[in-house]
Design a protein around this motif. Sequence first.
Motif, PDB file in Angstrom:
ATOM      1  N   CYS A   1       1.301  -1.056   0.224  1.00  0.00           N
ATOM      2  CA  CYS A   1      -0.191  -0.021  -0.023  1.00  0.00           C
ATOM      3  C   CYS A   1       0.829   1.238  -0.091  1.00  0.00           C
ATOM      4  N   PRO A   2       1.739   1.270  -1.245  1.00  0.00           N
ATOM      5  CA  PRO A   2       2.414   2.873  -1.552  1.00  0.00           C
ATOM      6  C   PRO A   2       2.074   4.024  -1.358  1.00  0.00           C
ATOM      7  N   SER A   3       0.822   4.143  -0.803  1.00  0.00           N
ATOM      8  CA  SER A   3       0.586   6.088  -0.142  1.00  0.00           C
ATOM      9  C   SER A   3       0.325   6.167   1.260  1.00  0.00           C
ATOM     10  N   ILE A   4       0.097   4.888   1.686  1.00  0.00           N
ATOM     11  CA  ILE A   4       0.186   5.183   3.087  1.00  0.00           C
ATOM     12  C   ILE A   4       1.400   5.826   4.052  1.00  0.00           C
ATOM     13  N   LYS A   5       1.120   6.758   4.594  1.00  0.00           N
ATOM     14  CA  LYS A   5       2.447   7.230   5.243  1.00  0.00           C
ATOM     15  C   LYS A   5       2.395   6.876   6.979  1.00  0.00           C
ATOM     16  N   THR A   6       1.486   7.321   7.602  1.00  0.00           N
ATOM     17  CA  THR A   6       1.118   6.372   8.813  1.00  0.00           C
ATOM     18  C   THR A   6      -0.138   5.654   8.870  1.00  0.00           C
ATOM     19  N   LEU A   7       0.282   4.860   9.552  1.00  0.00           N
ATOM     20  CA  LEU A   7      -1.382   3.638  10.079  1.00  0.00           C
ATOM     21  C   LEU A   7      -2.339   4.770  10.647  1.00  0.00           C
TER      22      LEU A   7
ATOM     23  N   ILE B   1       6.262   6.211   6.465  1.00  0.00           N
ATOM     24  CA  ILE B   1       7.247   7.670   7.572  1.00  0.00           C
ATOM     25  C   ILE B   1       6.831   6.984   9.469  1.00  0.00           C
ATOM     26  N   SER B   2       5.948   7.018   9.079  1.00  0.00           N
ATOM     27  CA  SER B   2       5.594   6.290  11.063  1.00  0.00           C
ATOM     28  C   SER B   2       5.111   5.347  11.456  1.00  0.00           C
ATOM     29  N   ILE B   3       4.926   4.610  12.336  1.00  0.00           N
ATOM     30  CA  ILE B   3       3.444   3.312  12.422  1.00  0.00           C
ATOM     31  C   ILE B   3       2.911   4.658  13.108  1.00  0.00           C
ATOM     32  N   SER B   4       2.347   5.416  14.290  1.00  0.00           N
ATOM     33  CA  SER B   4       1.051   5.561  14.286  1.00  0.00           C
ATOM     34  C   SER B   4       0.846   7.395  14.665  1.00  0.00           C
ATOM     35  N   SER B   5       1.762   7.832  14.162  1.00  0.00           N
ATOM     36  CA  SER B   5       1.699   9.445  14.185  1.00  0.00           C
ATOM     37  C   SER B   5       2.221   9.629  15.861  1.00  0.00           C
TER      38      SER B   5
ATOM     39  N   LEU C   1      11.495   5.810  14.734  1.00  0.00           N
ATOM     40  CA  LEU C   1      10.595   5.340  15.324  1.00  0.00           C
ATOM     41  C   LEU C   1      10.554   5.838  16.632  1.00  0.00           C
ATOM     42  N   LEU C   2       9.308   5.760  17.334  1.00  0.00           N
ATOM     43  CA  LEU C   2       9.176   6.803  18.828  1.00  0.00           C
ATOM     44  C   LEU C   2       9.650   5.509  19.631  1.00  0.00           C
ATOM     45  N   ILE C   3       9.631   5.517  20.992  1.00  0.00           N
ATOM     46  CA  ILE C   3       9.326   4.662  22.539  1.00  0.00           C
ATOM     47  C   ILE C   3       7.827   4.603  21.793  1.00  0.00           C
ATOM     48  N   GLU C   4       7.320   5.531  21.666  1.00  0.00           N
ATOM     49  CA  GLU C   4       5.768   5.112  22.105  1.00  0.00           C
ATOM     50  C   GLU C   4       5.487   3.688  21.379  1.00  0.00           C
ATOM     51  N   GLU C   5       5.621   3.498  20.078  1.00  0.00           N
ATOM     52  CA  GLU C   5       5.452   2.450  19.136  1.00  0.00           C
ATOM     53  C   GLU C   5       5.339   1.356  19.184  1.00  0.00           C
ATOM     54  N   VAL C   6       6.411   1.691  20.309  1.00  0.00           N
ATOM     55  CA  VAL C   6       7.230   0.114  20.515  1.00  0.00           C
ATOM     56  C   VAL C   6       7.254  -0.501  21.795  1.00  0.00           C
TER      57      VAL C   6
ATOM     58  N   LEU D   1      17.986   2.687  11.445  1.00  0.00           N
ATOM     59  CA  LEU D   1      17.102   2.935  12.177  1.00  0.00           C
ATOM     60  C   LEU D   1      17.479   4.309  13.304  1.00  0.00           C
ATOM     61  N   LYS D   2      16.592   5.428  13.290  1.00  0.00           N
ATOM     62  CA  LYS D   2      17.405   6.408  14.321  1.00  0.00           C
ATOM     63  C   LYS D   2      16.188   6.201  15.263  1.00  0.00           C
ATOM     64  N   TRP D   3      16.330   6.134  16.441  1.00  0.00           N
ATOM     65  CA  TRP D   3      15.585   6.793  17.810  1.00  0.00           C
ATOM     66  C   TRP D   3      15.130   7.979  17.913  1.00  0.00           C
ATOM     67  N   ARG D   4      14.573   9.343  18.606  1.00  0.00           N
ATOM     68  CA  ARG D   4      15.172  10.019  19.038  1.00  0.00           C
ATOM     69  C   ARG D   4      14.029  10.211  20.439  1.00  0.00           C
ATOM     70  N   CYS D   5      14.489   9.575  20.885  1.00  0.00           N
ATOM     71  CA  CYS D   5      14.678   9.113  22.059  1.00  0.00           C
ATOM     72  C   CYS D   5      15.798   8.050  22.811  1.00  0.00           C
ATOM     73  N   GLY D   6      16.490   8.134  21.929  1.00  0.00           N
ATOM     74  CA  GLY D   6      16.773   7.031  21.804  1.00  0.00           C
ATOM     75  C   GLY D   6      16.867   5.402  21.937  1.00  0.00           C
TER      76      GLY D   6
END
Length: 567
Positions: free
Chosen positions: A463-469, A499-503, A525-530, A548-553
């Motif tokens: 589904c190539p047009s999906i940017k976030t769930l 570009i994002s799992i759950s905004s 990825l944000l830690i809130e998403e995993v 992969l980069k993590w905004r909070c480590g």
Amino acid sequence: MLGGLGLTKMPKEEDWKNVKEIYLMHNELSSLPENPRCPMLLALFLQGNHKLRTIPPSFFDYMPALQILNLSRTGIRSLPESIFRLVNLKRLFLSYCHRFMRLSPKVGELKQLEVLDLEGTDIMDLPKEIKELTNLTCLEVSFYAYLSNVRRAMQSDVVVPRGIISALSHLEELNMSVNPDDKRWSACVEAIVTEVCTLQNLNTLKFYFPRVELVRLFLLNSPMWVHPSLSNFIFTVGHHVQRTMSRLPRDVEFELERWERCLKYINGEAVPKEIKKVLHYSTAFLLERHATVKKLSDFGIGNMKHQKCCVVGECNEVEVIIDATDSHEEDSEADAHEDDEADAHEGDSEADAHEGDSEADEEDSEADAHEKDDEVEAYREDGSSGIVSKTSGAKKIVLGSLEYLYIYYMKNLRRIWKGPIQPKCLSLLKSLTLRTCPQLTTIFTTCLLDNLCNLEELTVEDCPSIKTLVSCKISGEPKTSVFLPNLKRISLHYMPGLISISSGLHIAPRLECLSFYNCPNLKHLLIEEVSSKDLKKIKGEWNWWVALKWRCGRPSYLDDIFVPINI
């Protein structure tokens, strides 16, 4: 009790003499003894011995008491003459004997037979002697043989001779699978439908209707439909070409058919009232390759209140699955009243027709009352198809019973849901799969997420047009709400626009498995998403994971559960 032990040789014949039941299923047997003496044997189970190709001619000569014989999933081509002397045989199972092509006319000699299972065989037609099996309560048969020139020379001109089905008056279960390319079925199916309608005890029916008009014939004449005793059915409606490779996975077909009442509508046009009527009683629905429909809710929101499983695929005009602004619930009730009135008075005199008009007026006033009170129909608690009560509700619940939704190859699909969503809509959904929807941009909104408290598995592929769930506006305030509380598995494959799992929303606190593949723009990825404490596995390409980069480590424990995909 010798099932599943990998045996290559039969037990000694002297061991057969005094036994009542023999279990030899799922072994490696390739031969049977010539004529074992089994005067007391009641049941013989040989299913799953794939290497077994032939049965000795006199094998059943000394089994006079045999009542149950299971030869399913063996390699046999035919039955020996001795089997037709089993005068006490009640159950004969030959399902998925793929080399079995012809049933002998002598089958009519098995007068006590109650169950005859030929599902998944290569049988080409039924002998007319089947009508002599008047004690049959269950008949399952497949006419799916590939019609090569050799087999065309062997087969008769009629797949099911006239008078067979109506003669089997005790049938409770009738399952008939048909090769849609077999023109013989199209030639005789109307007569078969008429005969099926004479069966008073039928509660389970699997049937292929090549044309919608045949469904109307069935609905008009079947007592099991007028007085709903048909607790299980699988109806396939619409001519479809049998494909060598189907886009619908086999496990999805199995999921559809495991529900009590399944309707498959294929290669259809418009929305026939017959389809809407059957859909109203269905618990599973497949809509495939429909030419004109633009949304699933065109079939009537009210007609889908009992749906537990829904599969939609290759409908190129569909842009949205559910449009909650539709008022089809009232329309479906009105259609049902009009249909019933037309059915009841078809062929009546002109005077009767006038009388019918007055009755229709009364029903219209009842429909208005229903609309005013917003009453809904309900099934019995045991799941049977009879309608037992009507209760009033303040708001419409759309797809409130749905548990499984599978959408695939939808060229113009833009979004899943349009319009307002009331509480309990989709609240029982457990599994959602979206495959190959190139225009799809919106899966979840925050309003929809509030309802999906039972979702356990989410798969999105190609589904190539999906940017976030989750489509929502990001605010600066901390997000304290947790969405999708029971989601355990997320699979995101071939998603170049992601570009994002759950905004940034905190989702899936019980997540156990995350799977990524070919998501090149998912770089942060944000830690809130995993953040699930139950997370056991993250699958993906090794190069993607390292970059992969993590905004909070990145927490170190995530490296321990990462499983690289072996490409």
